[in-house]
Design an enzyme around this catalytic site. Sequence first.
Site, PDB file in Angstrom:
ATOM      1  N   CYS A 119       0.896  -1.246  -0.110  1.00 15.85           N
ATOM      2  CA  CYS A 119      -0.049   0.065  -0.170  1.00 15.85           C
ATOM      3  C   CYS A 119       0.857   1.167   0.146  1.00 15.85           C
ATOM      4  O   CYS A 119       2.028   1.124   0.018  1.00 15.85           O
ATOM      5  CB  CYS A 119      -1.046   0.101   1.075  1.00 15.85           C
ATOM      6  SG  CYS A 119      -0.274   0.285   2.580  1.00 15.85           S
TER       7      CYS A 119
ATOM      8  N   ASP B 217      -5.937  21.983 -33.018  1.00 12.85           N
ATOM      9  CA  ASP B 217      -4.877  22.331 -33.959  1.00 12.85           C
ATOM     10  C   ASP B 217      -5.522  21.941 -35.198  1.00 12.85           C
ATOM     11  O   ASP B 217      -6.301  20.995 -35.331  1.00 12.85           O
ATOM     12  CB  ASP B 217      -3.644  21.647 -33.691  1.00 12.85           C
ATOM     13  CG  ASP B 217      -2.735  21.746 -34.887  1.00 12.85           C
ATOM     14  OD1 ASP B 217      -2.082  23.187 -35.063  1.00 12.85           O
ATOM     15  OD2 ASP B 217      -2.128  20.907 -35.486  1.00 12.85           O
TER      16      ASP B 217
ATOM     17  N   ASP C 201      -1.057  17.468 -32.849  1.00 16.47           N
ATOM     18  CA  ASP C 201      -0.234  16.314 -33.561  1.00 16.47           C
ATOM     19  C   ASP C 201       0.992  16.381 -33.298  1.00 16.47           C
ATOM     20  O   ASP C 201       2.016  15.535 -33.708  1.00 16.47           O
ATOM     21  CB  ASP C 201      -0.619  16.192 -34.986  1.00 16.47           C
ATOM     22  CG  ASP C 201       0.159  17.234 -35.777  1.00 16.47           C
ATOM     23  OD1 ASP C 201       0.475  18.429 -35.353  1.00 16.47           O
ATOM     24  OD2 ASP C 201       0.287  17.128 -36.835  1.00 16.47           O
TER      25      ASP C 201
END
Length: 698
Positions: free
Chosen positions: A16, A399, A593
């Site tokens: 944990c 874009d 991109d």
Amino acid sequence: MAQLKTLQVPVRGMDCNECVQHVQQALSSLPGVESATVFLASEKANIQYDPTRVNLFVMQKAVKEAGYTIPNESVSGSTPSDIGPLINFRQHISRLLMVVFAVMLFSLVIGEWLGLFDQITTRVPWPFGLAIVLVAGYPIFMGVMRATRKRQVTSHTLMTVGVIAALIVGQWVTAIVVVFFMRVGSYTESFTTDRARRAVKNLTAMAPQTARVVRAEKEIEVPIAEVQIGETVIVYPGEKIPVDGLVIDGQATINQATITGESLPVEVSTGSHVYAATIAQLGHLRVQATQIGTDSTFGRVIRLVEEAEAQRGDVQRLADKFSTYYLPVVMIIAVLTLLLSRNPLATAAVLVVACSCSIAMATPIAMLASIGLAAQKGLLIKGGKYIELLARADVVLIDKTGTLTLGKPQITDIIPLNGLPEGDVLRLAASAERYSEHPLAQAVRTAAQQQYITLLEPSYFEAMPGIGVRAQIEEHQITVGSRRLMVDPAPDPLASQLEAQGKTLLYVTRADELVGMLAAADTFRTEVPEAIGKLRAIGIQHIELLTGDNERTAATLADKIGITYRANLLPENKIQIVKEYQAQGHIVVMIGDGVNDAPALAQANIGIAMGAAGSDIAIEAAHIALMREDWLLVPEVFHIARRTMRVVKMNLAFTAVYNVVGLTLAAFGILPPIWAAAAQSLPDLGILGNSARLLRDK
Ligand code: ADP
Ligand code: MG
């Protein structure tokens, strides 16, 4: 000071978040260790250290003292970390324990109801009970002792104090029950962590281990780490492609689902790029290795997913902070209970009911599960932080080239001006574009190639991002690019007409004189309107196109999908717009991109890169990378983020309420320690079940 080195080692035994902190502390407190980042999901540590002052052996020892291990075969090779079969075994045990847990809970209810425990307590001698407590709780008590020696207080420390309190007042049956549930709790925790890890591990398990290479004209199978860049690798039908590379011979259909999440096969042949960990289904290939192991696209994805844990968002940090204050608060409540009620059993109940682990686990478990699952779908999310932000995002900026369009434009019209022949315009433009990486440059070069035009060699070349290129060819300066390049941008009816068709116009000048125009058309991505519709449906109102292209082209595209636009932007203008929105308090998603828009992707709260497989810049620059060219992944990732945050918030609210109620009942003596013990192990189960919903995908 000597040069710092970075080492990546596996760490075993962490269940944990507390454990992660402990290992991190153990490592970073060593002299010579500059920094240590420990990951729960991938069970590893990245250590920056000074090799003249500390070595692996010392680190192993320190980690061991903290109660965990760095196994000996530890130094990282070039394959992503591998996994053993131990997880399955552990899962079986855990399942068994769930059953035992249920039976135990049931018999507790019956036992209490019949007053059985009081009878046992009075009839069986006390030392007998003590022995059971010690034996059953041995691993836990050892852990607590280790922590105490390091002056750390864990939730098990508090519970151990509770056990001692119960023993002192003679309630040894209670002590046994508490110890039992502590053990059950530990197991549920490791089970929960394993479950969440599984999605990540499934991914890791797909990494190729060996490759068949050609050496001295013979095919031999070697471990991935021994493949050299440039070597020829042979892939047979049904095999996993071991490296990223270029197909030099053969044809095949390839299932790229491991990277893109899309199982529809793609065709490759000589000249195509292939990716490690994808599967050749039909046909056989000779591949020249270009990137290997952790440098391959798949290796990079795995590394980023494994390290996503380090990118924590506000909610997660809040939960972490809360769990550090939680234990001291519980101690105060326990002391107050003892002082005010003088009831040692109520005090014991307070200490027992307050296991903080589920609070610490609630967020990371859900994040881990989601990130792992998303990766399998071709969605690379670099951290819980971005899931948190995305769930709250309200502005989406897009874009154009390569994002709204495929980024593979074609030259459709060549308009020679001022008496220059068409072929010369194309020759000048393509020569000037010779060294540009822009998709438009590629289009110009392709057009020249199709007309068998030989290019000239520029003596000078300069790319002007978002504008075009400038080059010196023979004795003239040539520019190719947007209208911005023109000294006198007089409106031209033909140009306007082409732009109205959504085409991008490139102006070619020679010695500042316009000698021609080229029109380029790019293919619109057809799934965009549906994706945008889905974004609107979940309530994203601001969706805007940002482009360096001209007004009319931008308008044509933007109208098609019903969004607003801003045209004629330079890369720095795009950053500026992102900043403006942020200054107004919006959380901004930028979709691009990676070509010319990497800075804007980085500036946005969440930068999403399209079609990132094969584009290293896009993978590095974005916060979320879509490994497949599919716009529908955009609403999908929004959906994943929102769902994850719903689960996280539920987990947190549930644990918080549960603990407050539990503590109150315990402090007032209403909740006997036996019930407190059972109660404290329940939230873990709840969180497990809740987070498991994230793994169970429609
Ligand atoms: P977008 O914002 O659409 O992605 P860019 O910022 O990459 O586009 O480019 C904006 C504009 O600058 C293009 O539409 C084009 O007119 C011009 N341009 C940029 N690079 C080049 C290049 N190499 N050759 C010609 N024109 C270019
Ligand atoms: Mg672009």
